[in-house]
Scaffold this motif. Structure first.
Motif, PDB file in Angstrom:
ATOM      1  N   GLU A   1       4.648   9.801   3.356  1.00 38.27           N
ATOM      2  CA  GLU A   1       5.544  10.634   2.558  1.00 38.27           C
ATOM      3  C   GLU A   1       6.943  10.674   3.170  1.00 38.27           C
ATOM      4  O   GLU A   1       7.065  10.882   4.385  1.00 38.27           O
ATOM      5  CB  GLU A   1       4.965  12.040   2.441  1.00 38.27           C
ATOM      6  N   PRO A   2       8.012  10.477   2.364  1.00 38.69           N
ATOM      7  CA  PRO A   2       8.008  10.235   0.921  1.00 38.69           C
ATOM      8  C   PRO A   2       7.394   8.881   0.557  1.00 38.69           C
ATOM      9  O   PRO A   2       7.736   7.861   1.150  1.00 38.69           O
ATOM     10  CB  PRO A   2       9.482  10.306   0.536  1.00 38.69           C
ATOM     11  N   VAL A   3       6.521   8.912  -0.417  1.00 39.70           N
ATOM     12  CA  VAL A   3       5.726   7.746  -0.780  1.00 39.70           C
ATOM     13  C   VAL A   3       6.533   6.826  -1.686  1.00 39.70           C
ATOM     14  O   VAL A   3       7.120   7.275  -2.670  1.00 39.70           O
ATOM     15  CB  VAL A   3       4.424   8.180  -1.494  1.00 39.70           C
ATOM     16  N   ASN A   4       6.553   5.541  -1.353  1.00 39.64           N
ATOM     17  CA  ASN A   4       7.156   4.549  -2.239  1.00 39.64           C
ATOM     18  C   ASN A   4       6.529   3.190  -1.963  1.00 39.64           C
ATOM     19  O   ASN A   4       5.778   3.005  -1.006  1.00 39.64           O
ATOM     20  CB  ASN A   4       8.683   4.489  -2.088  1.00 39.64           C
ATOM     21  N   ASN A   5       6.852   2.257  -2.831  1.00 36.23           N
ATOM     22  CA  ASN A   5       6.381   0.880  -2.718  1.00 36.23           C
ATOM     23  C   ASN A   5       4.859   0.756  -2.710  1.00 36.23           C
ATOM     24  O   ASN A   5       4.266   0.154  -1.817  1.00 36.23           O
ATOM     25  CB  ASN A   5       6.986   0.201  -1.495  1.00 36.23           C
ATOM     26  N   ILE A   6       4.239   1.335  -3.731  1.00 30.53           N
ATOM     27  CA  ILE A   6       2.823   1.083  -4.015  1.00 30.53           C
ATOM     28  C   ILE A   6       2.782   0.086  -5.176  1.00 30.53           C
ATOM     29  O   ILE A   6       3.204   0.399  -6.284  1.00 30.53           O
ATOM     30  CB  ILE A   6       2.087   2.373  -4.434  1.00 30.53           C
ATOM     31  N   TYR A   7       2.311  -1.109  -4.916  1.00 30.69           N
ATOM     32  CA  TYR A   7       2.160  -2.076  -6.008  1.00 30.69           C
ATOM     33  C   TYR A   7       1.321  -3.254  -5.516  1.00 30.69           C
ATOM     34  O   TYR A   7       1.328  -3.590  -4.332  1.00 30.69           O
ATOM     35  CB  TYR A   7       3.501  -2.573  -6.540  1.00 30.69           C
ATOM     36  N   THR A   8       0.583  -3.840  -6.430  1.00 28.92           N
ATOM     37  CA  THR A   8      -0.221  -5.005  -6.079  1.00 28.92           C
ATOM     38  C   THR A   8      -0.185  -6.032  -7.199  1.00 28.92           C
ATOM     39  O   THR A   8      -0.336  -5.688  -8.380  1.00 28.92           O
ATOM     40  CB  THR A   8      -1.674  -4.613  -5.759  1.00 28.92           C
ATOM     41  N   TRP A   9       0.055  -7.278  -6.804  1.00 28.58           N
ATOM     42  CA  TRP A   9       0.079  -8.408  -7.733  1.00 28.58           C
ATOM     43  C   TRP A   9      -0.625  -9.615  -7.130  1.00 28.58           C
ATOM     44  O   TRP A   9      -0.371 -10.760  -7.520  1.00 28.58           O
ATOM     45  CB  TRP A   9       1.523  -8.772  -8.105  1.00 28.58           C
ATOM     46  N   LYS A  10      -1.533  -9.373  -6.186  1.00 25.72           N
ATOM     47  CA  LYS A  10      -2.160 -10.475  -5.442  1.00 25.72           C
ATOM     48  C   LYS A  10      -3.015 -11.375  -6.320  1.00 25.72           C
ATOM     49  O   LYS A  10      -3.254 -12.546  -5.972  1.00 25.72           O
ATOM     50  CB  LYS A  10      -2.994  -9.925  -4.284  1.00 25.72           C
ATOM     51  N   ASP A  11      -3.493 -10.868  -7.457  1.00 24.00           N
ATOM     52  CA  ASP A  11      -4.344 -11.672  -8.336  1.00 24.00           C
ATOM     53  C   ASP A  11      -3.584 -12.258  -9.517  1.00 24.00           C
ATOM     54  O   ASP A  11      -4.177 -12.955 -10.357  1.00 24.00           O
ATOM     55  CB  ASP A  11      -5.504 -10.818  -8.869  1.00 24.00           C
ATOM     56  N   ALA A  12      -2.287 -11.987  -9.598  1.00 23.13           N
ATOM     57  CA  ALA A  12      -1.485 -12.433 -10.738  1.00 23.13           C
ATOM     58  C   ALA A  12      -1.167 -13.926 -10.629  1.00 23.13           C
ATOM     59  O   ALA A  12      -1.305 -14.531  -9.555  1.00 23.13           O
ATOM     60  CB  ALA A  12      -0.192 -11.617 -10.816  1.00 23.13           C
ATOM     61  N   PRO A  13      -0.739 -14.544 -11.716  1.00 20.53           N
ATOM     62  CA  PRO A  13      -0.347 -15.954 -11.642  1.00 20.53           C
ATOM     63  C   PRO A  13       0.819 -16.158 -10.674  1.00 20.53           C
ATOM     64  O   PRO A  13       1.738 -15.355 -10.611  1.00 20.53           O
ATOM     65  CB  PRO A  13       0.077 -16.271 -13.082  1.00 20.53           C
ATOM     66  N   SER A  14       0.769 -17.248  -9.937  1.00 18.18           N
ATOM     67  CA  SER A  14       1.818 -17.549  -8.966  1.00 18.18           C
ATOM     68  C   SER A  14       2.902 -18.440  -9.545  1.00 18.18           C
ATOM     69  O   SER A  14       3.931 -18.657  -8.892  1.00 18.18           O
ATOM     70  CB  SER A  14       1.207 -18.244  -7.741  1.00 18.18           C
ATOM     71  N   ASP A  15       2.678 -18.972 -10.748  1.00 17.38           N
ATOM     72  CA  ASP A  15       3.696 -19.840 -11.332  1.00 17.38           C
ATOM     73  C   ASP A  15       4.752 -18.994 -12.044  1.00 17.38           C
ATOM     74  O   ASP A  15       4.716 -17.763 -12.031  1.00 17.38           O
ATOM     75  CB  ASP A  15       3.071 -20.869 -12.272  1.00 17.38           C
ATOM     76  N   TRP A  16       5.692 -19.662 -12.677  1.00 19.92           N
ATOM     77  CA  TRP A  16       6.829 -18.993 -13.320  1.00 19.92           C
ATOM     78  C   TRP A  16       6.720 -19.094 -14.834  1.00 19.92           C
ATOM     79  O   TRP A  16       7.723 -19.230 -15.539  1.00 19.92           O
ATOM     80  CB  TRP A  16       8.134 -19.600 -12.817  1.00 19.92           C
TER      81      TRP A  16
ATOM     82  N   LYS B   1       0.802  -1.221   0.000  1.00 17.16           N
ATOM     83  CA  LYS B   1       0.000   0.000   0.000  1.00 17.16           C
ATOM     84  C   LYS B   1       0.836   1.273   0.000  1.00 17.16           C
ATOM     85  O   LYS B   1       0.303   2.371  -0.105  1.00 17.16           O
ATOM     86  CB  LYS B   1      -0.916   0.013   1.230  1.00 17.16           C
ATOM     87  N   GLY B   2       2.154   1.140   0.128  1.00 18.38           N
ATOM     88  CA  GLY B   2       3.002   2.322   0.121  1.00 18.38           C
ATOM     89  C   GLY B   2       3.324   2.814   1.512  1.00 18.38           C
ATOM     90  O   GLY B   2       2.768   2.357   2.513  1.00 18.38           O
ATOM     91  N   THR B   3       4.225   3.780   1.579  1.00 18.42           N
ATOM     92  CA  THR B   3       4.694   4.347   2.840  1.00 18.42           C
ATOM     93  C   THR B   3       4.159   5.757   3.012  1.00 18.42           C
ATOM     94  O   THR B   3       3.696   6.375   2.051  1.00 18.42           O
ATOM     95  CB  THR B   3       6.228   4.409   2.844  1.00 18.42           C
TER      96      THR B   3
END
Length: 319
Positions: free
Chosen positions: A162-177, A158-160
């Motif tokens: 301010e200074p804002v960083n690390n906003i990203y979501t991949w929870k629904d993405a494929p878990s395989d390689w 969800k991010g930090t």
């Protein structure tokens, strides 16, 4: 970082280090160097590089190009969506990660054009800063850059403050390689018809069970394309890389029939796609009068990934 003979970049280029780690075909490992540019780099005040926004790419080519060419490494594009802003309205400005790609879009494309004009580099593979992605950014990548390697499943950051960083979501993405084609309405889900993405993991987050999962799937006939990455500026980069190779070699011993390759991003994706064409397309570029100006017409002798030609220009005032 790029010049010193004792820092990580030079150590990676040492022939003795390269030859310590070979894949099942007997080839030393190859690297993809995702070189960051644009955003806050653009406003740097140092005068020892021609274009501050390209300083990492410029220095990599200046000091390490011999090694890149010797080993067949790839250098390409990495971008963070930083903007100078006051995210929480307290009067204190910082370089913050923007939660929307479109707030950085103009700079993203400007930097891509600068890299093409000044350093003769146009990306074929890409990693986003902090793994951030949204549908607008994915749409642009699907128009121009075929291979992304920043799926960070199962992350949901969800991010930090301010200074804002690390906003990203991949929870629904494929878990395989296994690479997938992102959908236009949800970059995390497979089902699209343009570019590709695949799962990635940091050097220090890679576990033996992950590597075993890859080899087991490959042993069952499912080709794997993991992106195992780190920041070359990290103090433990070399030691962490040695650990990665040790894990792979340990697991590989249990799967003697599985071939594994230490490829660049583009090589890995080409191999996974079964693409063996190494002949560049022939391009023809013409100018067509149009009123008081002209249009540029580009033709190719074979289909290209791009939805339309990418044209970069600058005038005599360097604009």
């Amino acid at each position: 970082l790029f010049r010193s003979p004792t820092r990580q970049t030079a150590r990676i280029m040492d022939p003795a280090f390269r030859e310590r780690y070979i894949d099942s075909s007997g080839r030393p490992f190859r690297f993809t160097w995702w070189m960051q540019g644009g955003s806050l780099y653009r406003y740097a005040e140092n005068t020892n590089v021609p274009y501050p926004s390209l300083m990492s790419l410029y220095n990599m080519r200046r000091f390490q190009m011999d090694g890149v060419q010797r080993y067949g490494d790839e250098y390409t594009y990495h971008y963070h969506t930083w903007v100078w802003s006051d995210a929480n309205g307290d009067g204190d400005y910082n370089w913050n990660q923007t939660p929307r790609y479109r707030d950085s879009r103009n700079d993203f494309f400007r930097n891509m054009a600068e890299a093409l004009i000044e350093e003769d580099m146009f990306p074929v593979s890409f990693r986003s800063g902090w793994h951030f992605m949204d549908n607008d950014w994915q749409a642009d990548l699907d128009d121009w850059v075929p291979f992304s390697l920043h799926n960070a499943w199962p992350a949901d950051a969800k991010g930090t403050p301010e200074p804002v960083n690390n906003i990203y979501t991949w929870k629904d993405a494929p878990s395989d390689w296994v690479p997938f084609r992102p959908r236009s309405d949800n970059y995390q889900l497979p089902g699209g018809d343009r570019g590709w993405n695949t799962r990635s993991v940091h050097f220090r987050s890679l576990t033996e069970s992950m590597v075993r999962e890859m080899f087991e799937a490959a042993d069952q006939g499912i080709d794997q394309v993991p992106c195992i990455w780190s920041h070359v500026a990290e103090a433990t980069f070399i030691e962490d890389l040695e650990r990665v190779f040790a894990l792979i070699e340990k697991v590989a011993a249990d799967y003697p029939d599985v071939e594994y390759r230490y490829d660049t991003a583009v090589e890995a994706m080409q191999a996974w796609l079964g693409a063996d064409d190494r002949t560049p397309p022939a391009l023809q570029v013409d100018t067509v009068p149009d009123g008081e100006g002209y249009r540029v017409r580009v033709a190719a002798d074979e289909p290209l990934f791009m939805s339309r030609p990418f044209l970069a220009v600058k005038d005599i005032y360097e604009i």
